[in-house]
Design a protein around this motif. Structure first.
Motif, PDB file in Angstrom:
ATOM      1  N   ALA A 108      -6.386  -6.773  -3.569  1.00  0.00           N
ATOM      2  CA  ALA A 108      -7.440  -6.153  -4.372  1.00  0.00           C
ATOM      3  C   ALA A 108      -8.790  -6.772  -4.010  1.00  0.00           C
ATOM      4  CB  ALA A 108      -7.152  -6.346  -5.854  1.00  0.00           C
ATOM      5  N   GLY A 109      -9.795  -5.928  -3.874  1.00  0.00           N
ATOM      6  CA  GLY A 109     -11.143  -6.396  -3.588  1.00  0.00           C
ATOM      7  C   GLY A 109     -11.415  -6.635  -2.113  1.00  0.00           C
ATOM      8  N   GLU A 110     -10.425  -6.409  -1.243  1.00  0.00           N
ATOM      9  CA  GLU A 110     -10.617  -6.618   0.191  1.00  0.00           C
ATOM     10  C   GLU A 110     -10.539  -5.297   0.930  1.00  0.00           C
ATOM     11  OE1 GLU A 110      -8.130  -9.614   1.877  1.00  0.00           O
ATOM     12  OE2 GLU A 110      -8.833 -11.147   0.495  1.00  0.00           O
ATOM     13  N   THR A 111     -11.129  -5.253   2.111  1.00  0.00           N
ATOM     14  CA  THR A 111     -11.049  -4.055   2.934  1.00  0.00           C
ATOM     15  C   THR A 111     -10.011  -4.199   4.032  1.00  0.00           C
ATOM     16  OG1 THR A 111     -12.839  -4.878   4.337  1.00  0.00           O
ATOM     17  CG2 THR A 111     -13.450  -3.408   2.518  1.00  0.00           C
ATOM     18  N   GLN A 112      -9.727  -5.410   4.421  1.00  0.00           N
ATOM     19  CA  GLN A 112      -8.817  -5.694   5.524  1.00  0.00           C
ATOM     20  C   GLN A 112      -7.357  -5.443   5.131  1.00  0.00           C
ATOM     21  OE1 GLN A 112      -9.546  -9.016   8.521  1.00  0.00           O
ATOM     22  NE2 GLN A 112      -8.386 -10.005   6.916  1.00  0.00           N
ATOM     23  N   VAL A 113      -6.588  -4.883   6.051  1.00  0.00           N
ATOM     24  CA  VAL A 113      -5.156  -4.667   5.864  1.00  0.00           C
ATOM     25  C   VAL A 113      -4.423  -5.619   6.793  1.00  0.00           C
ATOM     26  CG1 VAL A 113      -3.259  -3.011   6.062  1.00  0.00           C
ATOM     27  CG2 VAL A 113      -5.522  -2.235   5.327  1.00  0.00           C
ATOM     28  N   VAL A 114      -3.425  -6.311   6.243  1.00  0.00           N
ATOM     29  CA  VAL A 114      -2.629  -7.222   7.063  1.00  0.00           C
ATOM     30  C   VAL A 114      -1.159  -6.823   6.982  1.00  0.00           C
ATOM     31  CG1 VAL A 114      -4.210  -9.180   6.813  1.00  0.00           C
ATOM     32  CG2 VAL A 114      -2.307  -8.927   5.230  1.00  0.00           C
ATOM     33  N   ALA A 115      -0.436  -7.190   8.018  1.00  0.00           N
ATOM     34  CA  ALA A 115       1.024  -7.066   7.993  1.00  0.00           C
ATOM     35  C   ALA A 115       1.553  -8.409   7.519  1.00  0.00           C
ATOM     36  CB  ALA A 115       1.554  -6.736   9.382  1.00  0.00           C
ATOM     37  N   VAL A 116       2.396  -8.381   6.491  1.00  0.00           N
ATOM     38  CA  VAL A 116       3.006  -9.615   5.991  1.00  0.00           C
ATOM     39  C   VAL A 116       4.452  -9.677   6.458  1.00  0.00           C
ATOM     40  CG1 VAL A 116       1.472  -9.856   4.007  1.00  0.00           C
ATOM     41  CG2 VAL A 116       3.602  -8.565   3.758  1.00  0.00           C
ATOM     42  N   ASP A 117       4.987 -10.885   6.474  1.00  0.00           N
ATOM     43  CA  ASP A 117       6.306 -11.133   7.042  1.00  0.00           C
ATOM     44  C   ASP A 117       7.468 -10.840   6.090  1.00  0.00           C
ATOM     45  OD1 ASP A 117       5.841 -13.204   5.281  1.00  0.00           O
ATOM     46  OD2 ASP A 117       6.419 -14.791   6.665  1.00  0.00           O
ATOM     47  N   ARG A 118       7.343  -9.833   5.274  1.00  0.00           N
ATOM     48  CA  ARG A 118       8.403  -9.436   4.336  1.00  0.00           C
ATOM     49  C   ARG A 118       8.523  -7.913   4.329  1.00  0.00           C
ATOM     50  NH1 ARG A 118       9.213 -14.080   4.559  1.00  0.00           N
ATOM     51  NH2 ARG A 118       9.474 -15.613   2.930  1.00  0.00           N
ATOM     52  N   ALA A 119       9.737  -7.410   4.244  1.00  0.00           N
ATOM     53  CA  ALA A 119       9.983  -5.980   4.040  1.00  0.00           C
ATOM     54  C   ALA A 119      10.032  -5.772   2.535  1.00  0.00           C
ATOM     55  CB  ALA A 119      11.288  -5.568   4.702  1.00  0.00           C
ATOM     56  N   LEU A 120       8.996  -5.184   1.974  1.00  0.00           N
ATOM     57  CA  LEU A 120       8.862  -5.065   0.520  1.00  0.00           C
ATOM     58  C   LEU A 120       9.246  -3.696  -0.029  1.00  0.00           C
ATOM     59  CD1 LEU A 120       5.407  -6.845   0.162  1.00  0.00           C
ATOM     60  CD2 LEU A 120       7.651  -7.806  -0.353  1.00  0.00           C
ATOM     61  N   LEU A 121       9.157  -2.661   0.776  1.00  0.00           N
ATOM     62  CA  LEU A 121       9.306  -1.308   0.246  1.00  0.00           C
ATOM     63  C   LEU A 121      10.681  -1.042  -0.351  1.00  0.00           C
ATOM     64  CD1 LEU A 121       7.316   0.851   2.782  1.00  0.00           C
ATOM     65  CD2 LEU A 121       6.683   0.161   0.483  1.00  0.00           C
ATOM     66  N   TRP A 122      11.733  -1.592   0.206  1.00  0.00           N
ATOM     67  CA  TRP A 122      13.070  -1.320  -0.345  1.00  0.00           C
ATOM     68  C   TRP A 122      13.183  -1.814  -1.782  1.00  0.00           C
ATOM     69  CZ3 TRP A 122      16.468  -5.094  -1.991  1.00  0.00           C
ATOM     70  CH2 TRP A 122      16.174  -6.405  -1.627  1.00  0.00           C
ATOM     71  N   GLN A 123      12.421  -2.836  -2.126  1.00  0.00           N
ATOM     72  CA  GLN A 123      12.426  -3.329  -3.505  1.00  0.00           C
ATOM     73  C   GLN A 123      11.493  -2.519  -4.388  1.00  0.00           C
ATOM     74  OE1 GLN A 123      12.541  -7.857  -3.704  1.00  0.00           O
ATOM     75  NE2 GLN A 123      11.771  -7.477  -1.642  1.00  0.00           N
ATOM     76  N   LEU A 124      10.308  -2.221  -3.875  1.00  0.00           N
ATOM     77  CA  LEU A 124       9.282  -1.585  -4.688  1.00  0.00           C
ATOM     78  C   LEU A 124       9.568  -0.118  -4.972  1.00  0.00           C
ATOM     79  CD1 LEU A 124       6.128  -3.170  -3.049  1.00  0.00           C
ATOM     80  CD2 LEU A 124       7.329  -3.892  -5.127  1.00  0.00           C
ATOM     81  N   LYS A 125      10.373   0.528  -4.166  1.00  0.00           N
ATOM     82  CA  LYS A 125      10.642   1.949  -4.371  1.00  0.00           C
ATOM     83  C   LYS A 125      11.811   2.198  -5.329  1.00  0.00           C
ATOM     84  CE  LYS A 125       8.237   4.042  -0.689  1.00  0.00           C
ATOM     85  NZ  LYS A 125       8.054   5.324  -0.100  1.00  0.00           N
ATOM     86  N   ARG A 126      12.299   1.169  -5.978  1.00  0.00           N
ATOM     87  CA  ARG A 126      13.348   1.363  -6.983  1.00  0.00           C
ATOM     88  C   ARG A 126      12.765   2.060  -8.200  1.00  0.00           C
ATOM     89  NH1 ARG A 126      16.688  -4.274  -7.609  1.00  0.00           N
ATOM     90  NH2 ARG A 126      16.902  -4.665  -5.399  1.00  0.00           N
ATOM     91  N   LEU A 127      13.520   2.978  -8.748  1.00  0.00           N
ATOM     92  CA  LEU A 127      13.141   3.597 -10.014  1.00  0.00           C
ATOM     93  C   LEU A 127      13.465   2.621 -11.137  1.00  0.00           C
ATOM     94  CD1 LEU A 127      14.509   7.165  -9.293  1.00  0.00           C
ATOM     95  CD2 LEU A 127      12.125   6.406  -9.234  1.00  0.00           C
ATOM     96  N   PRO A 128      12.953   2.842 -12.340  1.00  0.00           N
ATOM     97  CA  PRO A 128      13.246   1.907 -13.431  1.00  0.00           C
ATOM     98  C   PRO A 128      14.745   1.645 -13.626  1.00  0.00           C
ATOM     99  CG  PRO A 128      11.477   3.360 -14.097  1.00  0.00           C
ATOM    100  CD  PRO A 128      11.975   3.862 -12.758  1.00  0.00           C
ATOM    101  N   ALA A 129      15.568   2.664 -13.466  1.00  0.00           N
ATOM    102  CA  ALA A 129      17.019   2.463 -13.628  1.00  0.00           C
ATOM    103  C   ALA A 129      17.568   1.489 -12.588  1.00  0.00           C
ATOM    104  CB  ALA A 129      17.744   3.801 -13.525  1.00  0.00           C
ATOM    105  N   GLY A 130      16.955   1.439 -11.423  1.00  0.00           N
ATOM    106  CA  GLY A 130      17.394   0.518 -10.377  1.00  0.00           C
ATOM    107  C   GLY A 130      17.081  -0.937 -10.680  1.00  0.00           C
TER     108      GLY A 130
END
Length: 192
Positions: free
Chosen positions: A145-167
């Motif tokens: 937040a508050g930055e313009t730069q995009v970085v690649a981080v050393d973690r695969a996060l999407l499989w966790q973040l795309k869980r629905l509430p039931a997940g």
């Protein structure tokens, strides 16, 4: 003598190549300072965007997930895995310096997933926009937040973040197995 000169030239060339590899190039990118958030103090996690809306809260008895009408117990292992990954992630490369590549990096408002982590007093510990997974399948594009730069981080996060509430809900305990009923005796054919 000729072989010695060729061997010396090869060694000098190899040494020069190794030295050049260690020198920063004119186009090298410096990675941003990346403060390590203390997510062990996390009490509120919101995951919003790309059709996902999850609210996790830490209470006296552990983590709860808002299931729409009421809060239910959250899967503590799943929440711990997420907070560990968010706390331990480190930038590995700069992907973009501004918003000009947001569409292809899935960082537009309709595609990005916002992760907001607060402590018990409401202080923001981490605020990220999470975009596309890297082509290497182990990195994720993020913008703080508050930055313009995009970085690649050393973690695969999407499989966790795309869980629905039931997940995010705690696994239900299995009901005790019913005792086996003895099999009914086979009817004997009538004689007659």
């Amino acid at each position: 003598m000729k072989k010695s000169l060729i061997l010396l030239a090869i060694l000098l060339l190899a040494g020069w190549a190794l030295w050049q590899a260690g020198q920063p190039s004119a186009g090298s990118q410096s990675l941003p300072a990346w403060p390590q958030p203390e997510l062990s103090k996390a009490a509120d996690i919101r995951i919003d965007g790309d059709g996902i809306a999850v609210h996790l809260q830490h209470g006296d008895h552990g983590w709860d997930v808002d299931a729409g009408t009421a809060a239910v117990a959250a899967d503590a292992k799943a929440v711990q895995q997420l907070t560990n990954d968010l706390e331990d992630m480190r930038p590995v490369r700069v992907v973009a310096r501004d918003a000009s590549h947001d569409a292809e990096l899935h960082l537009t408002p309709d595609k990005a997933i916002r992760v907001l982590v607060k402590d018990g007093t409401g202080k923001v510990l981490l605020d990220l926009a999470v975009g596309a997974q890297g082509s290497d399948l182990v990195t994720t594009c993020v913008r703080r937040a508050g930055e313009t730069q995009v970085v690649a981080v050393d973690r695969a996060l999407l499989w966790q973040l795309k869980r629905l509430p039931a997940g995010w809900q705690a696994p239900k305990e299995a009901a005790p197995a019913a005792p086996e009923q003895p099999a009914a005796p086979e009817p004997t054919p009538a004689k007659g």
